[in-house]
Design a protein around this motif. Structure first.
Motif, short mmCIF file in Angstrom:
data_model
loop_
_atom_site.label_atom_id
_atom_site.label_comp_id
_atom_site.label_asym_id
_atom_site.label_seq_id
_atom_site.Cartn_x
_atom_site.Cartn_y
_atom_site.Cartn_z
N VAL A 80 18.16 2.45 -14.39
CA VAL A 80 16.74 1.79 -14.50
C VAL A 80 16.26 1.56 -13.93
N GLU A 81 16.86 1.17 -12.13
CA GLU A 81 16.62 1.24 -11.16
C GLU A 81 15.22 2.46 -10.61
N HIS A 82 16.13 4.06 -10.71
CA HIS A 82 15.61 5.63 -10.56
C HIS A 82 13.97 5.07 -11.39
N LEU A 83 14.07 4.79 -12.74
CA LEU A 83 12.65 4.57 -13.05
C LEU A 83 11.49 3.89 -13.20
N ILE A 84 12.08 2.33 -12.69
CA ILE A 84 11.08 1.41 -12.22
C ILE A 84 11.14 2.05 -10.85
N HIS A 85 11.72 2.33 -10.16
CA HIS A 85 10.94 3.21 -8.76
C HIS A 85 9.81 3.53 -9.43
N ALA A 86 9.77 5.12 -10.21
CA ALA A 86 9.12 6.49 -10.35
C ALA A 86 7.89 5.60 -11.30
N ARG A 87 7.31 4.80 -12.32
CA ARG A 87 6.94 3.91 -12.61
C ARG A 87 5.86 2.87 -11.63
N LEU A 88 6.52 2.36 -10.39
CA LEU A 88 6.56 1.01 -10.03
C LEU A 88 6.73 0.96 -8.58
N GLY A 89 6.60 2.27 -7.77
CA GLY A 89 7.04 2.73 -6.53
C GLY A 89 6.28 1.90 -5.59
N GLY A 90 5.03 2.19 -5.40
CA GLY A 90 3.49 2.00 -4.92
C GLY A 90 3.03 0.94 -5.42
N ALA A 91 3.98 0.05 -5.96
CA ALA A 91 3.33 -1.81 -6.80
C ALA A 91 4.17 -2.64 -5.53
N ASP A 92 2.47 -3.94 -5.55
CA ASP A 92 3.60 -5.19 -4.69
C ASP A 92 4.28 -5.26 -5.65
N VAL A 93 4.83 -5.08 -6.43
CA VAL A 93 6.16 -6.26 -7.43
C VAL A 93 7.33 -5.60 -6.59
N TYR A 94 6.96 -4.40 -6.45
CA TYR A 94 8.57 -3.61 -6.21
C TYR A 94 8.44 -4.03 -4.30
N CYS A 95 7.87 -4.02 -3.49
CA CYS A 95 7.84 -4.44 -2.22
C CYS A 95 7.61 -5.40 -1.41
N ALA A 96 8.47 -5.58 -1.15
CA ALA A 96 8.48 -7.10 -0.06
C ALA A 96 7.37 -7.01 1.01
N PRO A 97 6.76 -7.82 0.61
CA PRO A 97 5.62 -7.80 2.04
C PRO A 97 6.56 -7.92 3.08
N ALA A 98 5.77 -7.69 4.22
CA ALA A 98 6.28 -7.93 5.99
C ALA A 98 5.42 -7.22 6.67
N VAL A 99 5.82 -8.29 8.09
CA VAL A 99 4.53 -8.29 8.92
C VAL A 99 5.23 -7.69 10.15
N ILE A 100 4.60 -6.84 10.72
CA ILE A 100 5.06 -5.63 11.78
C ILE A 100 4.78 -6.87 13.61
N VAL A 101 5.95 -6.97 13.88
CA VAL A 101 5.97 -7.10 15.52
C VAL A 101 5.30 -6.05 16.27
N GLY A 102 4.20 -6.46 16.67
CA GLY A 102 2.80 -5.43 17.99
C GLY A 102 2.18 -4.73 17.25
N THR A 103 1.51 -4.47 18.06
CA THR A 103 0.76 -3.22 17.62
C THR A 103 0.77 -2.45 18.60
N GLY A 104 1.24 -1.55 19.00
CA GLY A 104 1.40 -0.44 19.83
C GLY A 104 1.70 0.59 19.41
N ALA A 105 1.68 1.87 20.09
CA ALA A 105 2.13 2.88 19.37
C ALA A 105 3.24 3.17 18.34
N LYS A 106 4.72 2.24 18.02
CA LYS A 106 5.76 2.28 17.30
C LYS A 106 5.10 1.94 16.22
N SER A 107 4.81 0.60 16.49
CA SER A 107 4.03 -0.80 16.12
C SER A 107 2.90 0.02 14.70
N ARG A 108 2.36 1.26 15.44
CA ARG A 108 1.53 1.43 14.05
C ARG A 108 1.94 2.90 13.40
N ALA A 109 2.88 3.72 14.49
CA ALA A 109 3.92 4.29 13.35
C ALA A 109 5.03 4.16 12.20
#
Length: 450
Positions: free
Chosen positions: A98-127
């Motif tokens: 079930v987890e794999h099938l959900i990921h296959a259908r919703l892998g790119g959806a917002d509901v599947y991924c946790a919103p995250a903020v990244i510290v820094g704006t340099g090369a490592k943060s952008r990468a």
């Protein structure tokens, strides 16, 4: 007669009471299984790697089985003692599917991924932002950057969204940690490097987020099954390596125990597909292709024929007339519309990987294993560097592998190399079992299959 009737009623009441009691016990066990899964974080945002989540599921299943056996063993031998382990195994396998099938259908959806903020704006943060935007399996969706005074760098280039839409986007910069706290909203704060930690680490803990992740790169070291040790102010990452990988005899025994019954069950399907091939294009239904096996030994891999008999001539004519397709072929060794493929039956078999069912015989023979890097033809293998080819030769090729349950044909040479390197350096029974179970939903979803 009255006595007989009373006896029947008493027996029916007793049976009904046993059924109700059994149902109550199973409800308790089900609640226990759901509770353990929830306590281990399996119903939270997907920020734990799929393989670690599988290990957590297995722990929950073992606790479920152990508790269930204790509940019924006091009453002596009963059918419930056999049912509980079966329910546990079904829950483990079905949960992963079930987890794999959900990921296959919703892998790119917002509901599947946790919103995250990244510290820094340099090369490592952008990468890191690029990586998260193009790899939904990481379970994190970057929504912006925190530009703290201790971080440097300018956001001077657009960051691509998920590969599915191909549009460019520039993620916003929220300002300092204090400014972001005033109006920002995220479940995860990610620090790409220890150097980007604020001078006062306590600032991060006042952000009111669920997770705080500090990223570190271990290079070529194994990363599956890591353990954290801390004492007296220092933190150590324990690298377990391949010390838990089974002996070759055990792996071989598992291969035979699984491949033999699978080949017996698959024999009717193989027969029907062979007949369909014969009706589509006259010629042999099976063929053997020489591939590179363990220690560089050539092995003859069996397959159901999915291509025309003059397949290579058809391919060369198409590539010669289209330089863009040739460039794509040299990068992926796959084409979306491959002129070599037999209509209908050929595309069906390649999309579902049914053409590889005869390779169960290769597993039984010992040429291959159930799990391992896929055996490549020489022209494909020669596209990789010598170091990687030598690493691949240290393990037997597999019927399925980590690449097959993730990117499949969507992954270029770099993706293939990364997946195979990860598997070889992190091999374990857990990883093999995870790949085996995850193969079916990957085939059903047919993501990237060509």
């Amino acid at each position: 007669m009255a006595i007989v009737g009373v006896a029947v009623l008493v027996e029916v009441a007793r049976s009904t009471d046993q059924i109700v009691r059994m149902q109550m016990q199973f409800c308790i066990l089900l609640l226990l299984l759901l509770g353990v899964n929830g306590a281990l974080g399996l119903y939270r945002s997907n920020i734990v790697s799929p393989m670690e989540r599988f290990r957590l599921r297995a722990m929950a299943m073992l606790l479920f089985v152990f508790t269930g056996e204790l509940m019924w063993i006091r009453g002596g031998p009963s059918i419930e003692l056999a049912i509980v382990p079966l329910v546990g195994v079904v829950a483990l396998v079905f949960g992963l599917w079930v987890e794999h099938l959900i990921h296959a259908r919703l892998g790119g959806a917002d509901v599947y991924c946790a919103p995250a903020v990244i510290v820094g704006t340099g090369a490592k943060s952008r990468a890191l932002a690029r990586l998260l935007l193009t790899h939904a399996a990481c379970g994190l969706r970057p929504i912006g950057f925190i530009n703290d005074s201790s971080c440097s760098g300018d956001l001077d280039e657009p960051l691509p969204q998920h590969e599915a839409n191909g549009a460019g986007v520039t993620l916003p910069v929220f300002g300092t940690i204090d400014e972001w706290r005033a109006g920002g909203s995220a479940e995860v704060v990610v620090v790409p490097d220890r150097e980007l930690l604020p001078q006062n680490p306590a600032d991060l803990y006042r952000l009111d987020v669920r997770h705080l992740l500090l990223i570190t790169s271990l290079g070529e070291f194994p990363t599956f099954g890591l353990h954290i040790r801390n004492a007296d102010g220092f933190v150590a990452v324990e690298l377990s390596g391949n010390t838990h990988y089974p002996r070759e005899e055990l792996k071989r025994g598992i291969d035979l125990a699984v491949a033999v019954p699978l080949l017996i069950l698959a024999a009717p399907i193989i027969g029907m597909l062979a007949l369909a091939i014969k009706l589509t294009d006259h010629g042999p239904a099976f063929y053997g292709q020489w591939r590179v096996g363990r220690n560089g030994k050539p092995i003859r891999v069996l397959k159901l024929r999915t291509m025309y008999r003059d397949a290579e001539g058809r391919l060369e004519r198409v590539l010669a007339s289209n330089p863009d397709l040739r460039e794509h072929w040299q990068r992926y060794f796959k084409l979306a519309k491959d002129p070599r493929i037999l209509p209908h039956v050929g595309s069906l078999m390649r999309r579902t990987s049914l053409d590889e069912l005869p390779q169960l015989w290769n597993v039984i023979r010992g040429d291959m294993s159930l799990v391992g890097p896929r055996p490549f033809p020489t022209y494909h293998l020669d596209a990789f560097d010598l170091e990687f080819r030598e690493l691949r030769a240290t393990v037997p090729p597999g019927l399925t592998g980590l690449w097959q349950i993730s990117s499949r044909s969507n992954g270029d040479l770099d993706v293939q190399r990364a997946a195979d390197c990860f598997y070889i350096k992190n091999r374990s029974l857990w990883l093999d079992l995870y790949i085996l179970i995850a193969t079916l939903p990957a085939v059903i979803a047919a993501q990237g299959a060509k």
